[in-house]
Design a protein around this motif. Structure first.
Motif, PDB file in Angstrom:
ATOM      1  N   ALA A 188       0.802  -1.029  -0.084  1.00  0.00           N
ATOM      2  CA  ALA A 188      -0.212  -0.018   0.331  1.00  0.00           C
ATOM      3  C   ALA A 188       0.765   0.808   0.003  1.00  0.00           C
ATOM      4  N   THR A 189       0.270   2.385   0.048  1.00  0.00           N
ATOM      5  CA  THR A 189       1.116   3.832  -0.458  1.00  0.00           C
ATOM      6  C   THR A 189      -0.093   4.812   0.659  1.00  0.00           C
ATOM      7  N   LEU A 190       0.470   4.451   1.810  1.00  0.00           N
ATOM      8  CA  LEU A 190      -0.716   5.749   2.286  1.00  0.00           C
ATOM      9  C   LEU A 190      -0.387   6.941   2.540  1.00  0.00           C
ATOM     10  N   ASP A 191      -1.581   7.905   1.501  1.00  0.00           N
ATOM     11  CA  ASP A 191      -1.561   9.619   1.530  1.00  0.00           C
ATOM     12  C   ASP A 191      -2.645   9.317   2.564  1.00  0.00           C
ATOM     13  N   VAL A 192      -2.288  10.069   2.900  1.00  0.00           N
ATOM     14  CA  VAL A 192      -2.901  10.470   4.685  1.00  0.00           C
ATOM     15  C   VAL A 192      -3.646  11.323   4.574  1.00  0.00           C
ATOM     16  N   SER A 193      -3.453  12.557   3.531  1.00  0.00           N
ATOM     17  CA  SER A 193      -4.536  13.316   3.420  1.00  0.00           C
ATOM     18  C   SER A 193      -5.882  12.772   2.438  1.00  0.00           C
ATOM     19  N   HIS A 194      -5.233  12.010   1.536  1.00  0.00           N
ATOM     20  CA  HIS A 194      -6.711  10.919   1.014  1.00  0.00           C
ATOM     21  C   HIS A 194      -7.154  10.377   1.389  1.00  0.00           C
ATOM     22  N   ALA A 195      -7.166  10.120   2.330  1.00  0.00           N
ATOM     23  CA  ALA A 195      -7.088   9.441   3.800  1.00  0.00           C
ATOM     24  C   ALA A 195      -8.538  10.480   4.662  1.00  0.00           C
ATOM     25  N   TYR A 196      -8.019  11.130   5.218  1.00  0.00           N
ATOM     26  CA  TYR A 196      -9.274  12.404   5.030  1.00  0.00           C
ATOM     27  C   TYR A 196      -9.992  12.873   4.867  1.00  0.00           C
ATOM     28  N   ILE A 197      -9.938  12.788   3.576  1.00  0.00           N
ATOM     29  CA  ILE A 197     -10.938  13.621   2.205  1.00  0.00           C
ATOM     30  C   ILE A 197     -12.256  12.050   3.018  1.00  0.00           C
ATOM     31  N   ARG A 198     -11.595  10.953   2.573  1.00  0.00           N
ATOM     32  CA  ARG A 198     -12.175   9.560   2.497  1.00  0.00           C
ATOM     33  C   ARG A 198     -13.226   9.099   3.602  1.00  0.00           C
ATOM     34  N   CYS A 199     -12.676   9.014   4.331  1.00  0.00           N
ATOM     35  CA  CYS A 199     -12.886   9.486   5.061  1.00  0.00           C
ATOM     36  C   CYS A 199     -13.811  10.216   6.183  1.00  0.00           C
ATOM     37  N   THR A 200     -14.024  11.757   5.852  1.00  0.00           N
ATOM     38  CA  THR A 200     -14.362  11.991   5.978  1.00  0.00           C
ATOM     39  C   THR A 200     -16.015  12.433   5.685  1.00  0.00           C
ATOM     40  N   ASP A 201     -16.107  12.097   4.104  1.00  0.00           N
ATOM     41  CA  ASP A 201     -17.465  11.638   2.644  1.00  0.00           C
ATOM     42  C   ASP A 201     -17.695  10.771   3.771  1.00  0.00           C
ATOM     43  N   ALA A 202     -16.745   9.385   3.862  1.00  0.00           N
ATOM     44  CA  ALA A 202     -17.806   7.942   5.009  1.00  0.00           C
ATOM     45  C   ALA A 202     -17.818   8.497   6.045  1.00  0.00           C
ATOM     46  N   ARG A 203     -17.944   9.550   6.791  1.00  0.00           N
ATOM     47  CA  ARG A 203     -18.068   9.352   8.613  1.00  0.00           C
ATOM     48  C   ARG A 203     -17.617   8.410   8.854  1.00  0.00           C
ATOM     49  N   LEU A 204     -15.961   8.029   8.940  1.00  0.00           N
ATOM     50  CA  LEU A 204     -15.779   7.420   9.709  1.00  0.00           C
ATOM     51  C   LEU A 204     -14.554   7.865  10.379  1.00  0.00           C
ATOM     52  N   ASP A 205     -13.619   7.074  10.654  1.00  0.00           N
ATOM     53  CA  ASP A 205     -12.642   7.420  11.722  1.00  0.00           C
ATOM     54  C   ASP A 205     -11.072   7.735  10.871  1.00  0.00           C
ATOM     55  N   PRO A 206     -10.977   8.657  10.688  1.00  0.00           N
ATOM     56  CA  PRO A 206      -9.189   8.679   9.879  1.00  0.00           C
ATOM     57  C   PRO A 206      -8.353   7.857  10.088  1.00  0.00           C
ATOM     58  N   ILE A 207      -8.212   7.977  11.662  1.00  0.00           N
ATOM     59  CA  ILE A 207      -6.827   7.423  12.338  1.00  0.00           C
ATOM     60  C   ILE A 207      -7.506   6.410  12.195  1.00  0.00           C
ATOM     61  N   ALA A 208      -7.795   5.671  12.879  1.00  0.00           N
ATOM     62  CA  ALA A 208      -8.381   4.367  13.509  1.00  0.00           C
ATOM     63  C   ALA A 208      -8.638   3.184  11.626  1.00  0.00           C
TER      64      ALA A 208
END
Length: 313
Positions: A188-208
């Motif tokens: 995997a490539t972890l794109d931290v900012s992408h994770a925040y954006i996707r998790c905001t969209d899905a209403r998920l905890d980005p850190i978890a």
């Protein structure tokens, strides 16, 4: 009593080159800049260069690229085509695999250890999402076999639901897909900012979500944002110029680290990948004047990531 000495997770860091000329005849300028700044590697925007036509690699162009990169002290990673989508409808899947195979050849030819590719996405309103994930798993195994034979690791990057996309994997979903594949050349490539954006969209905890992906991470994309999705859909904040998106803190901004709202303390505390990862600063060219100041910021942040503790035998 056993004592665990913290091991840095990231062994080398650098930045992605600006796309520049599609003929990559200005790549030397970017390499000069990278060497002057003292980074370990650069990520090459192969997706923006004329090296592949209808899935066919242009051998003479590849030789030109190899020559342009020779004699440098830098390491290389490659960012493949953003349009490669292994969850696309079946009648187009072969073309995606052909382009991906060509980019594996490019990465191998220039000695790039990692080829970054985007996680797949579903746009067709009639496509079955779980069937599309199955197509991607099968295609990643095939591509992983090809990459392994060439000494390349595919690093699948988490993305977000850009306009017209019905589905793309959250970080934890991507972790499950990679675990199901369990291929040594597919990480995997972890794109931290992408994770925040996707998790905001899905209403998920980005850190978890990022912590769940961490065991598969071999590559990082580091840049900042405020984690707000904005694909100019109805209901999104409207803006005219990209500078206005920055002013409002909207979308995938690729800001200098520290300009946005990402909780980097929480990220480095909870994201514990295996040792040996690479880290790339992906800076929007609009903020290029910040690059020299960002290199020490990148190194400091990269040095804070700790590797997962391997249980004693």
């Amino acid at each position: 009593m056993q004592f665990h000495i913290p091991v840095p997770a990231i062994r080398a860091c650098g930045f992605s080159l600006r796309e520049g000329s599609p003929e990559f005849d200005d790549v030397g300028t970017g390499l000069d800049e990278a060497e002057a700044l003292g980074v370990d590697l650069v990520e090459l925007p192969v997706y923006a260069w004329h090296l592949v036509v209808n899935g066919r690699l242009l051998d003479n162009r590849l030789k030109d690229l190899v020559r342009a990169l020779e004699g440098r002290r830098l390491g290389y990673s490659v960012h493949g085509a953003l349009a490669v989508n292994l969850m696309d409808v079946p009648e187009r899947l072969a073309r995606h695999e052909q382009v991906l195979a060509a980019h594996i050849e490019i990465a191998a030819a220039i000695g790039a250890e990692h080829l970054v590719m985007h996680s797949g996405f579903v746009r067709d309103p009639d496509d079955d999402i779980e069937v599309a994930y199955s197509r991607q798993r099968d295609a990643l195994v095939r591509a992983g076999d090809l990459a392994a034979a060439k000494g390349v690791t595919l690093c699948v990057e988490n993305i977000f639901r850009f306009i017209h996309a019905r589905e793309t994997a959250t970080p934890a979903k991507l972790a499950g897909e990679l675990a199901a594949i369990d291929h040594p050349a597919v990480k995997a490539t972890l794109d931290v900012s992408h994770a925040y954006i996707r998790c905001t969209d899905a209403r998920l905890d980005p850190i978890a979500e990022m912590a769940a992906l961490a065991p598969h991470v071999a590559h990082f994309h580091l840049h900042d944002s405020f984690g707000r999705p904005n694909e100019r859909r109805p209901g999104d904040v409207w803006f005219y110029d990209p500078a206005e998106a920055v002013a409002f803190g909207e979308g995938d901004l690729h800001l200098p680290i520290g300009w946005g709202g990402i909780d980097w303390d929480a990220v480095v505390q909870m994201v514990r990948p295996p040792a040996g990862a690479l880290a790339i600063l992906e800076l929007n060219p609009r903020h290029w004047r910040e690059l020299a100041d960002q290199v020490p910021v990148l190194r400091a942040l990269a040095g804070r990531f700790q590797a997962a503790v391997t249980p004693a035998a």
